[in-house]
Motif scaffolding. Structure first.
Motif, PDB file in Angstrom:
ATOM      1  N   ALA A 130      36.560  38.919   8.019  1.00 12.49           N
ATOM      2  CA  ALA A 130      36.195  38.237   8.597  1.00 12.49           C
ATOM      3  C   ALA A 130      36.946  37.675  10.233  1.00 12.49           C
ATOM      4  CB  ALA A 130      37.094  36.993   7.812  1.00 12.49           C
ATOM      5  N   GLU A 131      38.049  38.975  10.681  1.00 12.07           N
ATOM      6  CA  GLU A 131      38.028  37.790  11.979  1.00 12.07           C
ATOM      7  C   GLU A 131      37.189  39.394  12.520  1.00 12.07           C
ATOM      8  OE1 GLU A 131      42.305  39.378  11.713  1.00 12.07           O
ATOM      9  OE2 GLU A 131      42.881  37.151  10.993  1.00 12.07           O
ATOM     10  N   THR A 132      36.568  40.179  12.557  1.00 11.47           N
ATOM     11  CA  THR A 132      36.879  41.448  12.908  1.00 11.47           C
ATOM     12  C   THR A 132      34.734  40.380  13.246  1.00 11.47           C
ATOM     13  OG1 THR A 132      37.490  43.190  12.214  1.00 11.47           O
ATOM     14  CG2 THR A 132      34.732  43.822  13.148  1.00 11.47           C
ATOM     15  N   ASN A 133      34.913  39.817  12.350  1.00 13.93           N
ATOM     16  CA  ASN A 133      32.805  39.452  12.233  1.00 13.93           C
ATOM     17  C   ASN A 133      33.147  37.719  12.771  1.00 13.93           C
ATOM     18  OD1 ASN A 133      31.046  41.462  11.682  1.00 13.93           O
ATOM     19  ND2 ASN A 133      32.883  41.908  10.104  1.00 13.93           N
ATOM     20  N   SER A 134      34.281  37.526  12.927  1.00 17.02           N
ATOM     21  CA  SER A 134      34.639  35.847  13.600  1.00 17.02           C
ATOM     22  C   SER A 134      32.707  34.963  14.028  1.00 17.02           C
ATOM     23  CB  SER A 134      35.460  35.607  14.239  1.00 17.02           C
ATOM     24  OG  SER A 134      35.124  35.653  16.071  1.00 17.02           O
ATOM     25  N   ASP A 135      32.279  35.190  14.640  1.00 13.07           N
ATOM     26  CA  ASP A 135      30.948  35.254  15.194  1.00 13.07           C
ATOM     27  C   ASP A 135      30.151  34.961  13.725  1.00 13.07           C
ATOM     28  OD1 ASP A 135      30.682  38.092  15.053  1.00 13.07           O
ATOM     29  OD2 ASP A 135      29.012  38.048  15.689  1.00 13.07           O
ATOM     30  N   LYS A 136      30.077  34.795  12.515  1.00 12.49           N
ATOM     31  CA  LYS A 136      28.976  35.188  11.695  1.00 12.49           C
ATOM     32  C   LYS A 136      29.188  34.025  10.379  1.00 12.49           C
ATOM     33  CE  LYS A 136      27.400  39.673  12.953  1.00 12.49           C
ATOM     34  NZ  LYS A 136      28.214  40.898  12.317  1.00 12.49           N
ATOM     35  N   THR A 137      28.327  33.412   9.891  1.00 13.89           N
ATOM     36  CA  THR A 137      29.185  32.864   8.990  1.00 13.89           C
ATOM     37  C   THR A 137      29.036  33.101   7.673  1.00 13.89           C
ATOM     38  OG1 THR A 137      26.306  32.588   7.752  1.00 13.89           O
ATOM     39  CG2 THR A 137      26.951  31.310   9.932  1.00 13.89           C
ATOM     40  N   MET A 138      30.167  31.977   6.900  1.00 15.73           N
ATOM     41  CA  MET A 138      30.744  32.182   6.147  1.00 15.73           C
ATOM     42  C   MET A 138      29.664  33.386   4.963  1.00 15.73           C
ATOM     43  SD  MET A 138      33.263  29.888   4.133  1.00 15.73           S
ATOM     44  CE  MET A 138      34.623  31.270   3.062  1.00 15.73           C
ATOM     45  N   GLY A 139      30.031  34.362   4.513  1.00 20.11           N
ATOM     46  CA  GLY A 139      29.157  35.114   3.634  1.00 20.11           C
ATOM     47  C   GLY A 139      29.586  36.698   4.216  1.00 20.11           C
ATOM     48  N   VAL A 140      28.570  37.642   3.455  1.00 15.18           N
ATOM     49  CA  VAL A 140      29.162  38.382   2.807  1.00 15.18           C
ATOM     50  C   VAL A 140      28.853  39.774   4.496  1.00 15.18           C
ATOM     51  CG1 VAL A 140      26.368  39.774   2.694  1.00 15.18           C
ATOM     52  CG2 VAL A 140      28.669  41.070   1.258  1.00 15.18           C
ATOM     53  N   ASP A 141      28.493  38.549   4.949  1.00 15.87           N
ATOM     54  CA  ASP A 141      28.398  38.957   6.533  1.00 15.87           C
ATOM     55  C   ASP A 141      30.116  39.175   6.914  1.00 15.87           C
ATOM     56  OD1 ASP A 141      26.388  40.597   6.948  1.00 15.87           O
ATOM     57  OD2 ASP A 141      24.490  38.264   8.150  1.00 15.87           O
ATOM     58  N   LYS A 142      30.986  38.785   6.986  1.00 14.05           N
ATOM     59  CA  LYS A 142      32.610  38.246   6.589  1.00 14.05           C
ATOM     60  C   LYS A 142      33.059  39.091   5.873  1.00 14.05           C
ATOM     61  CE  LYS A 142      32.824  33.950   9.949  1.00 14.05           C
ATOM     62  NZ  LYS A 142      33.626  33.077   9.871  1.00 14.05           N
ATOM     63  N   ALA A 143      33.435  37.719   4.263  1.00  7.99           N
ATOM     64  CA  ALA A 143      34.093  39.006   3.441  1.00  7.99           C
ATOM     65  C   ALA A 143      33.732  38.151   2.397  1.00  7.99           C
ATOM     66  CB  ALA A 143      35.255  38.963   4.051  1.00  7.99           C
ATOM     67  N   VAL A 144      33.675  38.585   0.975  1.00  6.72           N
ATOM     68  CA  VAL A 144      33.162  38.131  -0.279  1.00  6.72           C
ATOM     69  C   VAL A 144      33.995  38.912  -1.156  1.00  6.72           C
ATOM     70  CG1 VAL A 144      31.731  37.536  -1.649  1.00  6.72           C
ATOM     71  CG2 VAL A 144      31.173  37.027   0.413  1.00  6.72           C
ATOM     72  N   VAL A 145      34.486  37.914  -2.902  1.00  8.61           N
ATOM     73  CA  VAL A 145      35.350  38.371  -3.112  1.00  8.61           C
ATOM     74  C   VAL A 145      34.295  37.937  -4.188  1.00  8.61           C
ATOM     75  CG1 VAL A 145      37.164  38.501  -5.067  1.00  8.61           C
ATOM     76  CG2 VAL A 145      37.597  38.789  -2.161  1.00  8.61           C
ATOM     77  N   ILE A 146      33.650  38.800  -4.983  1.00 10.67           N
ATOM     78  CA  ILE A 146      33.121  38.239  -6.570  1.00 10.67           C
ATOM     79  C   ILE A 146      34.023  39.028  -7.736  1.00 10.67           C
ATOM     80  CG2 ILE A 146      30.753  39.546  -8.079  1.00 10.67           C
ATOM     81  CD1 ILE A 146      30.014  37.742  -5.213  1.00 10.67           C
ATOM     82  N   ASN A 147      34.171  37.867  -8.474  1.00 13.37           N
ATOM     83  CA  ASN A 147      34.727  38.475 -10.179  1.00 13.37           C
ATOM     84  C   ASN A 147      33.674  38.538 -11.046  1.00 13.37           C
ATOM     85  OD1 ASN A 147      37.730  38.040  -8.389  1.00 13.37           O
ATOM     86  ND2 ASN A 147      37.236  35.907  -8.731  1.00 13.37           N
ATOM     87  N   MET A 148      33.592  40.077 -11.304  1.00 14.38           N
ATOM     88  CA  MET A 148      31.876  39.938 -12.518  1.00 14.38           C
ATOM     89  C   MET A 148      32.655  39.677 -13.253  1.00 14.38           C
ATOM     90  SD  MET A 148      30.111  40.850 -10.591  1.00 14.38           S
ATOM     91  CE  MET A 148      29.441  41.497 -11.856  1.00 14.38           C
ATOM     92  N   SER A 149      32.083  37.921 -14.061  1.00 13.41           N
ATOM     93  CA  SER A 149      32.410  37.283 -15.233  1.00 13.41           C
ATOM     94  C   SER A 149      31.580  37.398 -16.885  1.00 13.41           C
ATOM     95  CB  SER A 149      32.732  36.073 -15.421  1.00 13.41           C
ATOM     96  OG  SER A 149      32.911  35.322 -16.058  1.00 13.41           O
TER      97      SER A 149
END
Length: 244
Positions: A130-149
């Protein structure tokens, strides 16, 4: 996205996700964890240098730090863009008079405890992405956790009863997703729960209406569209929102 980690990747949905990412060149490094490496996963890793198989039994939490170190060595400053907590277990339809304590505990350990503790261990890598891609919008270009429910974890949509071990563990996972989404928002890490649909896998059975490829394509399409306003929500593979 540069780096993806998928648990339970030796067969079914997890293997389908690995194949999709490889075939569509959607990720730089793919970390596939599993207890036993299937021949198909092994064959893929022999052809694709960016696929890294990590041996992990999610019930063995003592392994988690080692997994984080292995990912960190390869991903470096890129961190981890996407964590998919996919490894899971289900018991068959369980009526109240037949449910056993060991079924409840096994489902809870694998479906709820493991995703929480593995995410906890990998937060520094997610934060780095997320920090490395701080210029990107929140989402998979930053960091995402998907819990398969599962839709069976939806309390609002439970009109059949039964399935105590599985329902309870997935409802608890959904509660964890909501808490994670609040706790990790300040780090710009997005968290969501995902129902893959009823899929033809060893877990879903041969009567399931969805094939793995269709489910996986929908899952990654939905993940790719996630934005800040989707943080802490429960989605079906096709992008439609589900009630808790």
């Amino acid at each position: 996205m540069n780096t993806v980690l998928i648990t339970g990747a030796n067969r079914g949905l997890g293997l389908g996700m690995v194949k999709f990412l490889i075939e569509n060149k959607k990720a730089g490094n793919i970390f596939a964890t599993c207890r036993k490496t299937s021949e198909e996963l092994k064959s893929l890793s022999e052809v694709h240098d960016n696929l890294h198989i990590l041996n992990l039994d999610v019930t063995n939490t003592a392994q988690y730090n080692d997994i984080a170190e292995q990912v960190s060595k390869i991903s470096g400053e890129q961190g981890l863009n996407l964590l998919i907590n996919n490894a899971g277990i289900t018991t068959k339809f369980t009526k109240l008079n037949l449910v056993k304590p060991e079924q409840l505990m096994e489902n809870f350990t694998i479906n709820t405890v493991a995703p929480i503790l593995l995410t906890k261990t990998l937060v520094p890598l997610l934060k780095k992405a997320a920090e490395t891609n701080s210029d990107k919008t929140m989402g998979v270009d930053k960091a995402v956790v998907i819990n398969m429910s599962s839709i069976l974890g939806s309390i609002a949509q439970n009109d059949q009863g039964g399935f105590y071990p599985y329902r309870c563990s997935k409802a608890a996972l959904n509660a964890a997703t909501k808490s994670m989404s609040i706790d990790l928002k300040k780090e710009q890490i997005l968290v969501a729960s995902m129902h893959p649909g009823w899929v033809k896998t060893d877990m879903g059975g041969k009567n399931a209406p969805l094939d793995v490829a269709t489910s996986v394509r929908g899952i990654f399409d939905t993940i790719g569209k996630l934005r800040e306003e989707d943080n802490g929500k429960f989605f079906q593979y096709d992008g439609s929102e589900l009630p808790w």
